[in-house]
Structures are given as structure tokens and as C-alpha cells.
Design a protein around this motif. Structure first.
Motif, PDB file in Angstrom:
ATOM      1  N   VAL A 152      -6.583   5.891   4.209  1.00 51.26           N
ATOM      2  CA  VAL A 152      -7.179   5.741   2.940  1.00 51.26           C
ATOM      3  C   VAL A 152      -7.156   7.118   2.286  1.00 51.26           C
ATOM      4  N   GLY A 160       0.455  -1.341   0.061  1.00 52.62           N
ATOM      5  CA  GLY A 160       0.279   0.080  -0.066  1.00 52.62           C
ATOM      6  C   GLY A 160       0.871   1.423  -0.160  1.00 52.62           C
ATOM      7  N   GLN A 179      -0.105   1.356   7.337  1.00 54.00           N
ATOM      8  CA  GLN A 179      -1.084   1.887   6.446  1.00 54.00           C
ATOM      9  C   GLN A 179      -2.564   2.511   6.543  1.00 54.00           C
ATOM     10  N   ARG A 231      -4.768   2.136  -2.161  1.00 53.68           N
ATOM     11  CA  ARG A 231      -5.465   1.369  -0.641  1.00 53.68           C
ATOM     12  C   ARG A 231      -6.384   0.966  -1.213  1.00 53.68           C
ATOM     13  N   LEU A 238      -5.457  -2.530   6.251  1.00 52.82           N
ATOM     14  CA  LEU A 238      -4.401  -2.154   5.427  1.00 52.82           C
ATOM     15  C   LEU A 238      -2.679  -2.235   6.458  1.00 52.82           C
TER      16      LEU A 238
END
Length: 413
Positions: free
Chosen positions: A282, A120, A279, A311, A276
Motif C-alpha cells: 500500500v 487496485g 496488491q 489502494r 487487497l
RNA sequence: GCGACCUUAGCUCAAUUGGUUAGAGCGCCGGUUUGUGGUACCGGAGGUUGCGGGUUCAAUCCCCGUAGGUCGCCCCA
């Protein structure tokens, strides 16, 4: 395989399902953007280095060690955009777009940052970007956040993300709060993590969202911005929150949410996910009333956000695979020649069609299945002699003879 | 920039304490009598085990370096 062609670290070749996901995200963005009256804008992928240095801030990591900068053949220092806001702000000034203010803009495309790649996170990545330039009203903050919320909802991510909301106040507030934080953390400086000791010099606000347990212990009792908000800043934030409630956009007040980039004022927000890994963010943004001035323009209020397409792509459900409606299956040389005309007829008629030109009948039928066709148009010597084709419904297996001239109409029915 | 793990056919993975012709599934190509499919069966092509070096009689397996990926830190979308 040292000689094998290798792509540059942190870049991607997006294909197949990944490409379909990417497209689905952009398509949703384009759909929702129209509902909110945001107009598209294309700005250059590179700018004079100064544009980013002045707007994002010389001391930030993005500018000081993550930019792709180079000198062009004319000796100018050029930088590949690490984000969209600076370039759009520059365009606003360069072109006198003040005449259109308040201007609601939407853009998407590649951005570049020299960072260590992770899931991502790429060196060439892609962002969705939305900005409202020239609007100081809290209603614009509400609108742009509602836009983001609807986009994420339409992508099926409403349950996977949480909207974190905070204010960093106006310039006066920010300065006072910043001083208070520096004073507070300086007293315990020696007990902070090494990273936070450095942040104390460069970006004290960021100590607040440190993940280090040593820092967290002090963050709990750190000065809260609410105590430093001017009446104006407090009123602004109240209106934003009320507007979001009226818009049915759920949010969580997050006092530790701050912005890394220097130009932010008032509203700061992030849509965060736990799906994620590291990460988590978003989509993130906020109000940047100080930016255009930093670029040498007049004081200009603005608010915006950016979202990582990769992402979002990883979070959404896989889109349905793309199919081609019709497979044209010629058998024999004469038929293969005639197939060209049939294909042209179908395609110009708005029907997606492909020709299966390899292997025996069985292989060609298999090809029809592989492309997801619902109809096969079989062309052989028999059909050609009669000026017809056999049209087979691949679901039911039913076959009918159709005159070549009526093919498009027959398939469209 | 720091730390850790990973890297075997196009793809996903195997290969007993280092041992001699590196396997499978999927995909691809061809076939199971000549123009009818998504299943089944048979056959085939395809690998200098990321790259470079070292230890050893012998390395996919151990050591070093390097490139890429993944996870965390940092930063951020």
C-alpha cells in the motif's frame, strides 16, 4: 455498443463515494505532511524518457515494457511519469535545489504504467509521494517512515497494515551479497521456477520474494544480507531500527524484502496489507542514494516513499457523505426570481446552499432531504409580500418567519 | 506478456434442460385535490441481452473472435 463512448483500459472516472474516499486520503496526506515539515512540490507529468530510463534502470520491467513513451512534435522522446522520484530528483538538479538541502518534499498526482489492470492496479493511477533529498542521516529514514506510519494511522489503517523493514546495504554490501546470491542460486538453477531463472540474470535479489514453492525451498537457506553488511551499513540499519522504536513505530524485520528498482541503498520498507488480494503493498519506499548520481548529478543521499491513493481509498472507511446546509425552496415565479438573491446572500455569507427548483412543494422538500440540508428556506408569495422567508428546521420541523435581510445571521446561529 | 472467470434497463441482479410480448428492486419522471419533507400506494419512461460472426426452425443461454472488467502469475503503489 461499439459506438458507445468508452474509456481507455485501466483508466478511471472517479465519482461519488470513490471521489470522497480519494479526497479523504489526499486531505489526510496534506494534513500530516505539514506536521512533519514537508513542503509541496509540483513536477511535470512527463519528462524526457532518459530521465526515467537512467534513474529507474533500463532493465527493469517498468522501463523496458511499462512506460507510456512517445515522440513529440519536436522529435523528442517523452514519457508519462511512471512514478515521482525520478522527476523530483531531476527537478532538484535542474533548479539547484542543493541550496535547500536537506529538502523535504511532498507531492501527489497521476502516474502511468502500461500494465494489465486488476483491482487496485490501473494504467493511470495516483500516488502520494514523500522525499527527503540531501540527507544521509538515518534520522531522515526514521522521520519519513514515521510520517508514513502516522498517515496510515490517521486513515484508520494501523490495524490493517504491517510495516516490513529491511536493508539492502550500501553499494559494497549490495554487490557482495548479490554475488553470493548468484553463486548460491546458480548451483540449483535448474530446480528454480522459470521466472526465477530469468531473475537470476536480471535481478537476482527478487528471487527472495518469489511466491513459487519451488523457489521458496531454496530461499530459506539463501545467503543472508546480515553476513555481508559492512560496518557502516550495519551501523546505519541499527540506528534506523532504534529510531523507529523510539518513535513507537512498530515494524517487522523482513529479510526477503528487496527493491525492484535499481537505485535503492540501505533502508527498504513496505506497508503491506492482506485486504487487497495480490496488491498487498500500500506504501513502499527506501533510500536511493545512487539515483541523483545516475542522473548526472553529484552524489546525493535521499530517501522517500510512494503510496497508491486508490489502494488506500479502498481500505479506509467510507467518509461521511457531503451535504449542503440549506435548501432554498421558492414557490411561484416571483419567488424563484427572489431565490437567486437569497442564495447569493447565503453563499457569500459562507453558508452552503442549493435551490430546489423542480416539482411541487413535496418534491422540493424531498430534494432538501436528498442534499442533507438541515434548514429549508421557503419563499412564497406570502413571505415575499412581507419581505420575509419561512425558515424551517428540518430536524425539529419548527418554522419561523425571518426578514430576508436577517437570513444569513438567523441560519448561522 | 501468460492462464481462468465474468459482461442482461442509469445501478444491483432474475429469466425452467436454447423456445416465441426479457422481469424485479433501487434510482428517475408524474400522480394520491391547490405551499411542507425523509414512510406508503398508483402510474410512466428506459434494454438492437458489450460488440462482431457462426451453429440452429429458434440463441440472453452453445461455438469462435474482439473490447472491457475481475482473480492469479509477472511487476509494482
Amino acid at each position: 455498443m461499439a459506438d458507445k463512448a468508452q474509456r481507455v483500459r485501466g483508466t478511471q472516472d472517479i465519482f461519488g463515494e470513490d471521489a470522497a474516499r480519494f479526497e479523504a486520503v489526499v486531505a489526510a496526506f496534506d494534513r500530516v505532511r505539514k506536521l512533519y515539515g514537508f513542503r509541496t512540490v509540483q513536477v511535470p507529468m512527463f519528462e524526457f524518457t532518459e530521465v526515467f530510463a537512467r534513474s529507474i534502470g533500463e532493465t527493469t520491467d517498468v522501463v523496458s515494457k511499462e512506460m507510456y513513451s512517445f515522440e513529440d512534435r519536436g522529435g523528442e522522446s517523452i514519457t508519462l511519469r511512471p512514478e515521482f522520484t525520478a522527476g523530483i530528483s531531476r527537478a532538484y538538479l535542474s533548479n539547484g535545489w542543493q541550496q535547500h538541502a536537506p529538502l523535504k518534499l511532498a507531492a501527489w498526482g497521476a502516474a502511468f504504467r502500461y500494465e494489465r489492470p486488476q483491482k487496485g492496479r490501473y494504467r493511470q493511477f495516483h500516488q502520494l509521494d514523500a522525499e527527503i533529498v540531501g540527507a544521509a542521516e538515518p534520522a531522515s529514514d526514521v522521520e519519513i517512515i514515521a510520517f508514513a506510519h502516522q498517515l496510515l494511522s490517521e486513515l484508520g489503517l494501523a490495524d490493517k497494515v504491517v510495516l516490513q523493514l529491511n536493508t539492502v546495504g550500501d553499494a559494497e554490501t549490495r554487490t557482495a551479497w548479490r554475488e553470493a546470491l548468484i553463486g548460491y542460486f546458480s548451483k540449483v538453477r535448474g530446480e528454480l521456477s522459470a521466472e526465477s531463472q530469468e531473475r537470476l540474470e536480471k535481478n537476482p535479489l527478487r528471487i527472495l520474494d518469489s511466491k513459487d514453492e519451488r523457489d521458496k525451498a531454496f530461499v530459506v537457506d539463501a545467503p543472508k544480507i546480515d553476513a555481508y553488511l559492512t560496518a557502516e551499513a550495519g551501523g546505519f540499519f541499527d540506528k534506523v531500527q532504534a529510531g523507529l522504536q523510539a518513535s513507537s513505530v512498530p515494524f517487522a524485520r523482513t529479510e526477503t524484502l528487496v527493491r525492484g528498482l535499481d537505485y535503492y541503498r540501505h533502508t527498504a520498507f513496505e506497508f503491506v496489507t492482506t485486504h487487497l488480494g495480490a496488491q498487498g503493498t500500500v506504501l513502499g519506499g527506501g533510500r536511493y542514494d545512487g539515483l541523483i548520481e545516475a542522473l548526472g548529478g553529484p552524489p546525493t543521499p535521499a530517501v522517500g516513499w510512494a503510496a497508491g491513493i486508490e489502494r488506500l481509498s479502498m481500505l479506509i472507511e467510507a467518509p461521511a457523505v457531503e451535504t449542503v446546509d440549506v435548501a432554498v425552496i421558492p414557490m411561484g415565479e416571483a419567488a424563484e426570481a427572489a431565490a437567486m438573491g437569497v442564495l447569493q446572500q447565503l453563499r457569500t455569507g459562507g453558508i452552503a446552499a442549493e435551490q430546489a427548483w423542480r416539482g411541487n412543494m413535496k418534491k422540493r422538500m424531498a430534494k432538501a432531504d436528498a442534499i442533507g440540508a438541515r434548514v429549508a428556506v421557503i419563499l412564497g408569495d406570502d413571505e415575499l409580500a412581507a419581505g420575509e422567508a419561512t425558515v424551517k428546521d428540518l430536524k425539529t420541523g419548527a418554522q419561523t418567519r425571518v426578514a430576508l435581510t436577517d437570513l444569513t445571521a438567523a441560519i448561522k446561529n
